[in-house]
Scaffold this motif. Structure first.
Motif, PDB file in Angstrom:
ATOM      1  N   MET A  54      46.988  44.383  36.869  1.00  0.00           N
ATOM      2  CA  MET A  54      46.123  43.571  37.704  1.00  0.00           C
ATOM      3  C   MET A  54      46.120  44.130  39.117  1.00  0.00           C
ATOM      4  SD  MET A  54      45.986  39.509  38.023  1.00  0.00           S
ATOM      5  CE  MET A  54      46.471  38.782  39.544  1.00  0.00           C
ATOM      6  N   ASP A  55      44.967  44.413  39.631  1.00  0.00           N
ATOM      7  CA  ASP A  55      44.749  44.918  40.975  1.00  0.00           C
ATOM      8  C   ASP A  55      45.137  43.836  41.980  1.00  0.00           C
ATOM      9  OD1 ASP A  55      43.659  45.748  43.385  1.00  0.00           O
ATOM     10  OD2 ASP A  55      41.889  46.623  42.456  1.00  0.00           O
ATOM     11  N   GLY A  56      45.633  44.218  43.165  1.00  0.00           N
ATOM     12  CA  GLY A  56      46.012  43.250  44.185  1.00  0.00           C
ATOM     13  C   GLY A  56      44.841  42.399  44.624  1.00  0.00           C
ATOM     14  N   ARG A  57      43.656  42.961  44.592  1.00  0.00           N
ATOM     15  CA  ARG A  57      42.458  42.241  45.001  1.00  0.00           C
ATOM     16  C   ARG A  57      42.046  41.204  43.964  1.00  0.00           C
ATOM     17  NH1 ARG A  57      36.647  43.635  47.083  1.00  0.00           N
ATOM     18  NH2 ARG A  57      35.501  42.641  45.426  1.00  0.00           N
ATOM     19  N   ASP A  58      42.358  41.450  42.691  1.00  0.00           N
ATOM     20  CA  ASP A  58      41.936  40.540  41.626  1.00  0.00           C
ATOM     21  C   ASP A  58      42.463  39.128  41.819  1.00  0.00           C
ATOM     22  OD1 ASP A  58      40.515  42.527  40.423  1.00  0.00           O
ATOM     23  OD2 ASP A  58      41.998  42.939  38.865  1.00  0.00           O
ATOM     24  N   GLY A  59      43.632  38.987  42.375  1.00  0.00           N
ATOM     25  CA  GLY A  59      44.220  37.673  42.567  1.00  0.00           C
ATOM     26  C   GLY A  59      43.779  36.994  43.849  1.00  0.00           C
ATOM     27  N   MET A  60      43.057  37.729  44.693  1.00  0.00           N
ATOM     28  CA  MET A  60      42.624  37.157  45.971  1.00  0.00           C
ATOM     29  C   MET A  60      41.503  36.146  45.749  1.00  0.00           C
ATOM     30  SD  MET A  60      42.681  40.539  48.386  1.00  0.00           S
ATOM     31  CE  MET A  60      42.117  39.677  49.812  1.00  0.00           C
ATOM     32  N   ARG A  61      41.435  35.153  46.632  1.00  0.00           N
ATOM     33  CA  ARG A  61      40.418  34.111  46.544  1.00  0.00           C
ATOM     34  C   ARG A  61      39.059  34.679  46.946  1.00  0.00           C
ATOM     35  NH1 ARG A  61      42.392  29.057  44.697  1.00  0.00           N
ATOM     36  NH2 ARG A  61      40.944  27.992  46.030  1.00  0.00           N
ATOM     37  N   ALA A  62      38.040  34.294  46.215  1.00  0.00           N
ATOM     38  CA  ALA A  62      36.676  34.742  46.488  1.00  0.00           C
ATOM     39  C   ALA A  62      36.010  33.787  47.483  1.00  0.00           C
ATOM     40  CB  ALA A  62      35.873  34.789  45.200  1.00  0.00           C
ATOM     41  N   ARG A  96      37.257  31.233  41.286  1.00  0.00           N
ATOM     42  CA  ARG A  96      38.162  31.105  42.430  1.00  0.00           C
ATOM     43  C   ARG A  96      38.629  32.460  42.950  1.00  0.00           C
ATOM     44  NH1 ARG A  96      41.903  25.847  41.291  1.00  0.00           N
ATOM     45  NH2 ARG A  96      40.162  24.424  41.025  1.00  0.00           N
ATOM     46  N   THR A  97      38.732  33.445  42.063  1.00  0.00           N
ATOM     47  CA  THR A  97      39.270  34.745  42.467  1.00  0.00           C
ATOM     48  C   THR A  97      38.261  35.853  42.180  1.00  0.00           C
ATOM     49  OG1 THR A  97      40.266  35.191  40.323  1.00  0.00           O
ATOM     50  CG2 THR A  97      41.623  33.993  41.930  1.00  0.00           C
ATOM     51  N   TYR A  98      38.552  37.025  42.746  1.00  0.00           N
ATOM     52  CA  TYR A  98      37.711  38.190  42.485  1.00  0.00           C
ATOM     53  C   TYR A  98      37.732  38.550  40.999  1.00  0.00           C
ATOM     54  CZ  TYR A  98      36.984  39.195  47.422  1.00  0.00           C
ATOM     55  OH  TYR A  98      36.594  39.139  48.727  1.00  0.00           O
ATOM     56  N   ALA A  99      38.866  38.367  40.355  1.00  0.00           N
ATOM     57  CA  ALA A  99      38.964  38.681  38.921  1.00  0.00           C
ATOM     58  C   ALA A  99      38.006  37.803  38.116  1.00  0.00           C
ATOM     59  CB  ALA A  99      40.393  38.491  38.435  1.00  0.00           C
ATOM     60  N   ASP A 100      37.907  36.527  38.496  1.00  0.00           N
ATOM     61  CA  ASP A 100      36.970  35.625  37.811  1.00  0.00           C
ATOM     62  C   ASP A 100      35.541  36.134  37.956  1.00  0.00           C
ATOM     63  OD1 ASP A 100      39.137  33.972  37.232  1.00  0.00           O
ATOM     64  OD2 ASP A 100      38.725  32.609  38.909  1.00  0.00           O
ATOM     65  N   LEU A 101      35.199  36.611  39.147  1.00  0.00           N
ATOM     66  CA  LEU A 101      33.840  37.097  39.398  1.00  0.00           C
ATOM     67  C   LEU A 101      33.569  38.413  38.665  1.00  0.00           C
ATOM     68  CD1 LEU A 101      33.441  36.314  43.202  1.00  0.00           C
ATOM     69  CD2 LEU A 101      32.398  35.109  41.275  1.00  0.00           C
ATOM     70  N   GLU A 102      34.541  39.325  38.721  1.00  0.00           N
ATOM     71  CA  GLU A 102      34.344  40.628  38.087  1.00  0.00           C
ATOM     72  C   GLU A 102      34.228  40.514  36.574  1.00  0.00           C
ATOM     73  OE1 GLU A 102      37.431  43.129  39.652  1.00  0.00           O
ATOM     74  OE2 GLU A 102      36.596  43.018  41.670  1.00  0.00           O
ATOM     75  N   ALA A 103      34.872  39.511  35.980  1.00  0.00           N
ATOM     76  CA  ALA A 103      34.787  39.308  34.530  1.00  0.00           C
ATOM     77  C   ALA A 103      33.352  38.980  34.105  1.00  0.00           C
ATOM     78  CB  ALA A 103      35.727  38.185  34.106  1.00  0.00           C
ATOM     79  N   LEU A 104      32.569  38.417  35.010  1.00  0.00           N
ATOM     80  CA  LEU A 104      31.185  38.060  34.696  1.00  0.00           C
ATOM     81  C   LEU A 104      30.266  39.277  34.674  1.00  0.00           C
ATOM     82  CD1 LEU A 104      30.955  34.905  36.960  1.00  0.00           C
ATOM     83  CD2 LEU A 104      31.248  34.959  34.476  1.00  0.00           C
ATOM     84  N   LEU A 105      30.714  40.381  35.285  1.00  0.00           N
ATOM     85  CA  LEU A 105      29.861  41.561  35.432  1.00  0.00           C
ATOM     86  C   LEU A 105      30.331  42.757  34.615  1.00  0.00           C
ATOM     87  CD1 LEU A 105      29.469  41.398  39.316  1.00  0.00           C
ATOM     88  CD2 LEU A 105      27.882  40.530  37.599  1.00  0.00           C
ATOM     89  N   THR A 106      31.419  42.631  33.862  1.00  0.00           N
ATOM     90  CA  THR A 106      32.012  43.794  33.189  1.00  0.00           C
ATOM     91  C   THR A 106      31.071  44.456  32.190  1.00  0.00           C
ATOM     92  OG1 THR A 106      33.060  42.343  31.579  1.00  0.00           O
ATOM     93  CG2 THR A 106      34.392  43.041  33.469  1.00  0.00           C
ATOM     94  N   ASP A 107      30.233  43.703  31.499  1.00  0.00           N
ATOM     95  CA  ASP A 107      29.352  44.301  30.497  1.00  0.00           C
ATOM     96  C   ASP A 107      27.977  44.649  31.053  1.00  0.00           C
ATOM     97  OD1 ASP A 107      28.632  41.634  30.791  1.00  0.00           O
ATOM     98  OD2 ASP A 107      28.044  41.402  28.694  1.00  0.00           O
ATOM     99  N   LEU A 108      27.800  44.522  32.377  1.00  0.00           N
ATOM    100  CA  LEU A 108      26.520  44.856  33.016  1.00  0.00           C
ATOM    101  C   LEU A 108      26.672  46.156  33.790  1.00  0.00           C
ATOM    102  CD1 LEU A 108      25.587  41.334  34.410  1.00  0.00           C
ATOM    103  CD2 LEU A 108      24.682  42.444  32.362  1.00  0.00           C
ATOM    104  N   PRO A 109      25.649  47.016  33.752  1.00  0.00           N
ATOM    105  CA  PRO A 109      25.742  48.258  34.539  1.00  0.00           C
ATOM    106  C   PRO A 109      25.677  47.940  36.028  1.00  0.00           C
ATOM    107  CG  PRO A 109      23.558  48.021  33.596  1.00  0.00           C
ATOM    108  CD  PRO A 109      24.390  46.902  33.037  1.00  0.00           C
ATOM    109  N   PRO A 110      26.315  48.768  36.849  1.00  0.00           N
ATOM    110  CA  PRO A 110      26.254  48.523  38.291  1.00  0.00           C
ATOM    111  C   PRO A 110      24.844  48.757  38.803  1.00  0.00           C
ATOM    112  CG  PRO A 110      27.318  50.612  37.845  1.00  0.00           C
ATOM    113  CD  PRO A 110      27.090  49.952  36.518  1.00  0.00           C
ATOM    114  N   VAL A 111      24.519  48.072  39.882  1.00  0.00           N
ATOM    115  CA  VAL A 111      23.220  48.264  40.518  1.00  0.00           C
ATOM    116  C   VAL A 111      23.299  49.540  41.335  1.00  0.00           C
ATOM    117  CG1 VAL A 111      21.584  47.331  42.176  1.00  0.00           C
ATOM    118  CG2 VAL A 111      22.730  45.810  40.584  1.00  0.00           C
TER     119      VAL A 111
END
Length: 183
Positions: free
Chosen positions: A1-9, A46-61
């Motif tokens: 887990m990246d240090g940023r993943d646990g940070m609050r969004a 609540r965290t960056y990890a929660d947000l990134e999980a929503l985008l994992t199967d989408l290509p980056p813009v």
């Protein structure tokens, strides 16, 4: 887990993910039901990890400047970590805001001036009726501004304006290539 993943969004991070999800919906990568589910989860994250999980199967813009593909309208959305210039977006938004608010800023001083002149001529402070013009119109403009900026209206208008400009240039080039012949 990246240090940023646990940070609050922050709210801005959630809004950026919501914009990315909207772009994915517009491109046909998500259906409406899945978009709705992810959007609810994005605003509940609540965290960056929660947000990134929503985008994992989408290509980056990919910014249009670096893309080999034709840009999709309104796809210039970024997360805080994306590395491309936002300065042109600010200019587009400023121009759109000026187009939206300029008529209001021209008319309201005229209406207030009419009220002031009539109050002076009657030598009495009349009821401030310009509030009935400025208030509702201003409220409508505030709503339009918020929804327009949130929905990417400035960028859509800029794309339309650019397409019109390109069509005009193409017509001018076609006219200069085929000069009219006189008999």
């Amino acid at each position: 887990m990246d240090g940023r993943d646990g940070m609050r969004a922050a709210d801005s991070d959630r809004a950026a993910v919501a914009d990315r999800l909207r772009v994915a919906l517009d491109e046909g990568r998500l259906d409406l039901h899945e978009y709705d589910e992810r959007l609810q989860r994005a605003y509940a994250a609540r965290t960056y990890a929660d947000l990134e999980a929503l985008l994992t199967d989408l290509p980056p813009v990919t910014p249009a400047q670096r893309s080999g593909l034709a840009p999709a309208a309104g796809s210039a959305v970024s997360l805080p970590g994306d590395q491309f210039d936002q300065a042109p977006t600010r200019g587009v938004a400023a121009r759109w805001l000026a187009e939206v608010w300029f008529p209001y800023l021209q008319v309201i001083p005229i209406v207030v001036a009419i009220w002031a002149v009539t109050s002076l001529l009657s030598q009495d402070l009349l009821y401030f009726w310009p509030g009935w013009v400025a208030g509702p119109w201003g409220a409508v403009l505030v709503v339009r501004t918020v929804t327009g900026l949130a929905g990417g209206e400035p960028q859509r208008q800029a794309v339309k304006r650019q397409r019109r400009r390109e069509r005009k240039q193409a017509k001018r080039a076609a006219k200069s290539d085929n000069p009219p012949t006189t008999p």
